[in-house]
Design a protein around this motif. Structure first.
Motif, PDB file in Angstrom:
ATOM      1  N   VAL A 124      -4.135   1.595   4.121  1.00  0.00           N
ATOM      2  CA  VAL A 124      -4.113   0.133   4.575  1.00  0.00           C
ATOM      3  C   VAL A 124      -5.538   0.174   5.554  1.00  0.00           C
ATOM      4  O   VAL A 124      -6.226  -0.922   5.376  1.00  0.00           O
ATOM      5  CB  VAL A 124      -2.890  -0.206   5.414  1.00  0.00           C
ATOM      6  CG1 VAL A 124      -3.179  -1.312   6.483  1.00  0.00           C
ATOM      7  CG2 VAL A 124      -1.670  -0.407   4.531  1.00  0.00           C
ATOM      8  N   LEU A 125      -5.464   1.198   6.506  1.00  0.00           N
ATOM      9  CA  LEU A 125      -6.670   1.364   7.590  1.00  0.00           C
ATOM     10  C   LEU A 125      -7.680   1.469   6.750  1.00  0.00           C
ATOM     11  O   LEU A 125      -8.900   0.733   6.939  1.00  0.00           O
ATOM     12  CB  LEU A 125      -6.335   2.307   8.333  1.00  0.00           C
ATOM     13  CG  LEU A 125      -5.223   2.195   9.111  1.00  0.00           C
ATOM     14  CD1 LEU A 125      -4.868   3.353  10.075  1.00  0.00           C
ATOM     15  CD2 LEU A 125      -5.144   0.921  10.057  1.00  0.00           C
ATOM     16  N   ALA A 126      -7.963   2.234   5.793  1.00  0.00           N
ATOM     17  CA  ALA A 126      -9.309   2.129   4.719  1.00  0.00           C
ATOM     18  C   ALA A 126      -9.738   0.985   4.202  1.00  0.00           C
ATOM     19  O   ALA A 126     -10.863   0.826   4.184  1.00  0.00           O
ATOM     20  CB  ALA A 126      -9.153   3.466   3.791  1.00  0.00           C
TER      21      ALA A 126
ATOM     22  N   ALA B 113       0.747  -1.077  -0.039  1.00  0.00           N
ATOM     23  CA  ALA B 113      -0.134  -0.155  -0.032  1.00  0.00           C
ATOM     24  C   ALA B 113       1.070   1.231  -0.099  1.00  0.00           C
ATOM     25  O   ALA B 113       2.022   1.020   0.352  1.00  0.00           O
ATOM     26  CB  ALA B 113      -0.956  -0.052   1.361  1.00  0.00           C
ATOM     27  N   ASP B 114       0.305   2.338  -0.524  1.00  0.00           N
ATOM     28  CA  ASP B 114       1.247   3.751  -0.590  1.00  0.00           C
ATOM     29  C   ASP B 114       1.285   4.245   0.747  1.00  0.00           C
ATOM     30  O   ASP B 114       1.931   5.088   1.065  1.00  0.00           O
ATOM     31  CB  ASP B 114       0.699   4.485  -1.743  1.00  0.00           C
ATOM     32  CG  ASP B 114       0.949   3.970  -3.041  1.00  0.00           C
ATOM     33  OD1 ASP B 114       1.698   3.343  -3.327  1.00  0.00           O
ATOM     34  OD2 ASP B 114       0.129   4.278  -3.913  1.00  0.00           O
TER      35      ASP B 114
ATOM     36  N   GLY C   8      -7.923  -2.507  -2.735  1.00  0.00           N
ATOM     37  CA  GLY C   8      -7.837  -1.686  -3.668  1.00  0.00           C
ATOM     38  C   GLY C   8      -6.836  -2.127  -4.703  1.00  0.00           C
ATOM     39  O   GLY C   8      -6.125  -3.388  -4.629  1.00  0.00           O
ATOM     40  N   PRO C   9      -6.450  -1.180  -5.873  1.00  0.00           N
ATOM     41  CA  PRO C   9      -5.779  -1.613  -7.051  1.00  0.00           C
ATOM     42  C   PRO C   9      -4.306  -1.850  -6.422  1.00  0.00           C
ATOM     43  O   PRO C   9      -3.630  -2.515  -7.155  1.00  0.00           O
ATOM     44  CB  PRO C   9      -5.991  -0.498  -8.034  1.00  0.00           C
ATOM     45  CG  PRO C   9      -6.847   0.457  -7.386  1.00  0.00           C
ATOM     46  CD  PRO C   9      -7.087   0.036  -5.862  1.00  0.00           C
TER      47      PRO C   9
END
Length: 172
Positions: free
Chosen positions: A95-97, A89-90, A157-158
């Motif tokens: 991550v949390l979302a 993740a960026d 997510g992507p």
């Protein structure tokens, strides 16, 4: 302990030097010898031999939970009863979302049953338990009892991939 957000809102993440992380009940921390020890195979060696994303290892008169596979940054989110493993993740916000969607869409492995005597300490399995306070660690307050533990992976997510280790307390 790694922090990726502002100190007052940061989730605490634990990282390892390359091996598995382990969640050891506080009551048996002194019995975890990590990579130390006089035996042919150390506790760390035993943790490295655990196949899959989770496994239980005897420690003293209890058991510890090994978070295997990859040494991803890991935190415990009590509101979800889940260890979240940051695979890709960026940002921490991504991550949390992504956690709710990850929990809903994860591909789960078979559950294991774990008798937990109380609070746990998550740390790099190479360290002896008696030294965990001086290392990167996370205390996890769990009620004593029997838990169902399942591990899974999801891509909420992507560019976001998460590992999940969910603990669900079972009725007595």
């Amino acid at each position: 302990m790694a922090r990726y957000a502002e100190p007052d809102t940061a989730v605490q993440w634990v990282e390892s030097g390359g091996g598995p992380l382990i969640a050891v009940p506080e009551t048996v921390l002194p019995f975890w010898t990590g990579a130390d020890g006089d035996e042919l195979a150390s506790d760390y060696d035993r943790a490295c031999e655990v196949g899959g994303d989770v496994g239980l290892l005897p420690v003293g008169d209890s058991a510890a939970l090994v978070l295997g596979d990859e040494p991803a940054s890991t935190s415990f989110l009590p509101e979800h009863g889940t260890f979240v493993r940051w695979c890709a993740a960026d940002s921490e916000d991504e991550v949390l979302a992504g956690v709710p969607a990850a929990l809903a869409t994860a591909t789960w492995e078979n559950e294991v049953r774990w008798d937990v005597p109380g609070p746990l300490v998550l740390f790099d399995s190479a360290w002896p338990g008696r030294d965990s306070e001086g290392t990167e660690h996370l205390k996890v307050d769990l009620e004593p009892g029997r838990y169902a533990v399942r591990a899974g992976r999801a891509q909420p997510g992507p560019e976001t991939w998460l590992g999940l280790v969910q603990l669900r307390r079972l009725p007595n």
